[in-house]
Design a protein around this motif. Structure first.
Motif, PDB file in Angstrom:
ATOM      1  N   GLY A 149       0.876  -1.237  -0.019  1.00 34.43           N
ATOM      2  CA  GLY A 149      -0.068   0.199   0.007  1.00 34.43           C
ATOM      3  C   GLY A 149       0.732   1.404  -0.010  1.00 34.43           C
ATOM      4  O   GLY A 149       0.468   2.374   0.147  1.00 34.43           O
ATOM      5  N   GLY A 150       2.084   1.323  -0.245  1.00 31.34           N
ATOM      6  CA  GLY A 150       2.969   2.278  -0.064  1.00 31.34           C
ATOM      7  C   GLY A 150       2.878   3.188  -1.487  1.00 31.34           C
ATOM      8  O   GLY A 150       2.194   2.765  -2.464  1.00 31.34           O
ATOM      9  N   MET A 151       4.115   4.073  -1.823  1.00 30.33           N
ATOM     10  CA  MET A 151       4.051   4.673  -3.019  1.00 30.33           C
ATOM     11  C   MET A 151       5.446   4.464  -3.686  1.00 30.33           C
ATOM     12  O   MET A 151       6.455   4.738  -3.241  1.00 30.33           O
ATOM     13  CB  MET A 151       3.977   6.211  -2.739  1.00 30.33           C
ATOM     14  CG  MET A 151       2.573   6.775  -2.289  1.00 30.33           C
ATOM     15  SD  MET A 151       2.615   8.382  -1.602  1.00 30.33           S
ATOM     16  CE  MET A 151       3.335   8.191   0.184  1.00 30.33           C
ATOM     17  N   PRO A 152       5.412   3.711  -4.728  1.00 31.90           N
ATOM     18  CA  PRO A 152       6.716   3.015  -5.260  1.00 31.90           C
ATOM     19  C   PRO A 152       7.624   4.299  -5.575  1.00 31.90           C
ATOM     20  O   PRO A 152       8.768   4.075  -5.462  1.00 31.90           O
ATOM     21  CB  PRO A 152       6.298   2.258  -6.608  1.00 31.90           C
ATOM     22  CG  PRO A 152       4.805   2.012  -6.307  1.00 31.90           C
ATOM     23  CD  PRO A 152       4.323   2.919  -5.298  1.00 31.90           C
ATOM     24  N   SER A 153       7.161   5.180  -6.224  1.00 29.66           N
ATOM     25  CA  SER A 153       7.945   6.375  -6.382  1.00 29.66           C
ATOM     26  C   SER A 153       8.735   6.894  -5.367  1.00 29.66           C
ATOM     27  O   SER A 153       9.897   7.519  -5.324  1.00 29.66           O
ATOM     28  CB  SER A 153       7.321   7.523  -7.288  1.00 29.66           C
ATOM     29  OG  SER A 153       6.419   8.048  -6.637  1.00 29.66           O
ATOM     30  N   VAL A 154       8.153   6.929  -4.119  1.00 33.96           N
ATOM     31  CA  VAL A 154       8.615   7.637  -2.664  1.00 33.96           C
ATOM     32  C   VAL A 154       9.658   6.500  -2.487  1.00 33.96           C
ATOM     33  O   VAL A 154      10.756   6.854  -1.932  1.00 33.96           O
ATOM     34  CB  VAL A 154       7.795   7.809  -1.831  1.00 33.96           C
ATOM     35  CG1 VAL A 154       8.277   7.922  -0.528  1.00 33.96           C
ATOM     36  CG2 VAL A 154       6.667   8.955  -2.313  1.00 33.96           C
ATOM     37  N   THR A 155       9.263   5.362  -2.595  1.00 32.49           N
ATOM     38  CA  THR A 155      10.117   4.213  -1.896  1.00 32.49           C
ATOM     39  C   THR A 155      11.464   4.197  -2.879  1.00 32.49           C
ATOM     40  O   THR A 155      12.561   4.100  -2.288  1.00 32.49           O
ATOM     41  CB  THR A 155       9.268   2.822  -2.484  1.00 32.49           C
ATOM     42  OG1 THR A 155       8.238   2.832  -1.494  1.00 32.49           O
ATOM     43  CG2 THR A 155      10.239   1.729  -2.015  1.00 32.49           C
ATOM     44  N   ALA A 156      11.308   4.487  -3.947  1.00 27.81           N
ATOM     45  CA  ALA A 156      12.561   4.559  -5.097  1.00 27.81           C
ATOM     46  C   ALA A 156      13.571   5.400  -4.496  1.00 27.81           C
ATOM     47  O   ALA A 156      14.863   5.275  -4.336  1.00 27.81           O
ATOM     48  CB  ALA A 156      12.449   4.685  -6.420  1.00 27.81           C
ATOM     49  N   VAL A 157      13.149   6.750  -4.222  1.00 30.50           N
ATOM     50  CA  VAL A 157      13.927   7.844  -3.485  1.00 30.50           C
ATOM     51  C   VAL A 157      14.778   7.183  -2.219  1.00 30.50           C
ATOM     52  O   VAL A 157      15.936   7.498  -2.051  1.00 30.50           O
ATOM     53  CB  VAL A 157      13.089   9.020  -3.291  1.00 30.50           C
ATOM     54  CG1 VAL A 157      14.118  10.159  -2.477  1.00 30.50           C
ATOM     55  CG2 VAL A 157      12.621   9.756  -4.543  1.00 30.50           C
ATOM     56  N   PHE A 158      13.989   6.720  -1.428  1.00 28.10           N
ATOM     57  CA  PHE A 158      14.643   6.165   0.080  1.00 28.10           C
ATOM     58  C   PHE A 158      15.565   4.937  -0.236  1.00 28.10           C
ATOM     59  O   PHE A 158      16.315   4.523   0.408  1.00 28.10           O
ATOM     60  CB  PHE A 158      13.350   5.965   0.904  1.00 28.10           C
ATOM     61  CG  PHE A 158      12.889   7.161   1.606  1.00 28.10           C
ATOM     62  CD1 PHE A 158      13.359   7.669   2.577  1.00 28.10           C
ATOM     63  CD2 PHE A 158      11.630   7.575   1.193  1.00 28.10           C
ATOM     64  CE1 PHE A 158      12.888   8.867   3.186  1.00 28.10           C
ATOM     65  CE2 PHE A 158      10.909   8.709   1.671  1.00 28.10           C
ATOM     66  CZ  PHE A 158      11.640   9.404   2.529  1.00 28.10           C
ATOM     67  N   VAL A 159      15.195   4.271  -1.263  1.00 26.79           N
ATOM     68  CA  VAL A 159      16.282   3.145  -1.696  1.00 26.79           C
ATOM     69  C   VAL A 159      17.475   3.712  -2.052  1.00 26.79           C
ATOM     70  O   VAL A 159      18.624   3.307  -1.610  1.00 26.79           O
ATOM     71  CB  VAL A 159      15.564   2.306  -2.856  1.00 26.79           C
ATOM     72  CG1 VAL A 159      16.708   1.283  -3.483  1.00 26.79           C
ATOM     73  CG2 VAL A 159      14.579   1.454  -2.306  1.00 26.79           C
ATOM     74  N   ILE A 160      17.678   4.826  -2.758  1.00 32.06           N
ATOM     75  CA  ILE A 160      18.734   5.426  -3.218  1.00 32.06           C
ATOM     76  C   ILE A 160      19.448   6.055  -2.113  1.00 32.06           C
ATOM     77  O   ILE A 160      20.730   6.062  -1.952  1.00 32.06           O
ATOM     78  CB  ILE A 160      18.458   6.532  -4.482  1.00 32.06           C
ATOM     79  CG1 ILE A 160      18.053   5.885  -5.614  1.00 32.06           C
ATOM     80  CG2 ILE A 160      19.657   7.284  -4.599  1.00 32.06           C
ATOM     81  CD1 ILE A 160      17.498   6.897  -6.683  1.00 32.06           C
ATOM     82  N   LEU A 161      18.666   6.648  -1.185  1.00 32.93           N
ATOM     83  CA  LEU A 161      19.321   7.418  -0.006  1.00 32.93           C
ATOM     84  C   LEU A 161      19.972   6.265   1.061  1.00 32.93           C
ATOM     85  O   LEU A 161      21.019   6.443   1.417  1.00 32.93           O
ATOM     86  CB  LEU A 161      18.287   8.085   1.012  1.00 32.93           C
ATOM     87  CG  LEU A 161      17.797   9.145  -0.074  1.00 32.93           C
ATOM     88  CD1 LEU A 161      16.621  10.125   0.902  1.00 32.93           C
ATOM     89  CD2 LEU A 161      18.998  10.319   0.063  1.00 32.93           C
ATOM     90  N   THR A 162      19.235   5.127   0.933  1.00 30.29           N
ATOM     91  CA  THR A 162      19.750   4.076   1.906  1.00 30.29           C
ATOM     92  C   THR A 162      20.951   3.350   1.337  1.00 30.29           C
ATOM     93  O   THR A 162      21.829   3.252   2.056  1.00 30.29           O
ATOM     94  CB  THR A 162      18.659   2.772   1.845  1.00 30.29           C
ATOM     95  OG1 THR A 162      17.397   3.326   2.810  1.00 30.29           O
ATOM     96  CG2 THR A 162      19.262   1.719   2.710  1.00 30.29           C
TER      97      THR A 162
END
Length: 226
Positions: free
Chosen positions: A140-153
């Motif tokens: 139920g999340g937002m994939p585009s937002v997730t992609a940003v945090f994946v890069i930051l991680t």
């Protein structure tokens, strides 16, 4: 469509240029993972081009992430005897790391009273982008937002990981690979290959196992955490 193609070419050129600089001066502030998105964001804001227009071309790079994972099969085959020997230790440690990453992210996000949708977008941040986006959509999340945090991680992990290795004087290829692959997925694996081919291979395996565990465990764990 023309705008998307132009920005696709620009993205590739920016990445190749920053990668060339990073090879000569391996500092985090010139990392392709940091420089490329920052420059693109600034350009999109300056020329007032919406993300959807950029993504008409950019989506092809995202789609290439999935088949690119097949390339990890080469080092896996080469060091299969090492993987077989340490399989139990690798799987157990990656499983613990993956579960802790999911739960700690959820609980810290809840501590700061973040929106449920944002929490669900944050939870899969510790796995490679295609899997993270799939998990995010699944829970139920937002994939585009997730992609940003994946890069930051990935950026944060590729900086902190080597520091931890040096501080605790970790010189075991298996341990270094598990640490970087589980904590910083693709960027960590790239850093692990800089240390040794064995560490890079173990990191590749850890990244894949972490993705599988997160894909299976995240929906279940989130039902308890939220």
């Amino acid at each position: 469509m023309l705008v998307g193609v132009l920005f696709l070419i620009l993205t590739v050129l920016l990445y190749l240029g920053s990668k060339a600089v990073y090879k000569r001066h391996p500092k985090v502030y010139v990392s392709p993972l940091l420089v490329t998105p920052l420059v693109l964001v600034v350009l999109l804001l300056i020329v007032n081009i919406p993300y959807d227009a950029y993504n008409q071309g950019g989506k092809w790079l995202t789609n290439m992430l999935q088949p690119a994972t097949v390339a990890f099969a080469i080092p896996l085959y080469k060091y299969f005897h090492i993987l077989k020997k340490h399989a139990v230790e690798i799987i157990l440690n990656v499983a613990c790391g993956s579960v802790i990453a999911i739960l700690s992210t959820a609980f810290i996000a809840k501590l700061f009273h973040l929106d449920t949708g944002l929490i669900e977008s944050l939870v899969p941040r510790s796995v490679t982008t295609p899997v993270a986006m799939s998990v995010s959509e699944m829970i139920g999340g937002m994939p585009s937002v997730t992609a940003v945090f994946v890069i930051l991680t990935a950026l944060f992990g590729s900086i902190i990981g080597p520091m931890i290795i040096r501080y605790f004087r970790i010189d075991n290829d298996i341990a270094m690979g598990v640490l970087l692959g589980t904590g910083a997925h693709g960027a960590g694996t790239s850093k692990a290959f800089e240390m040794s081919s064995v560490s890079g291979t173990i990191s590749s395996v850890s990244m894949i196992i972490s993705a599988i565990i997160t894909l299976c465990a995240a929906p279940i764990l989130m039902s308890f955490a939220l």
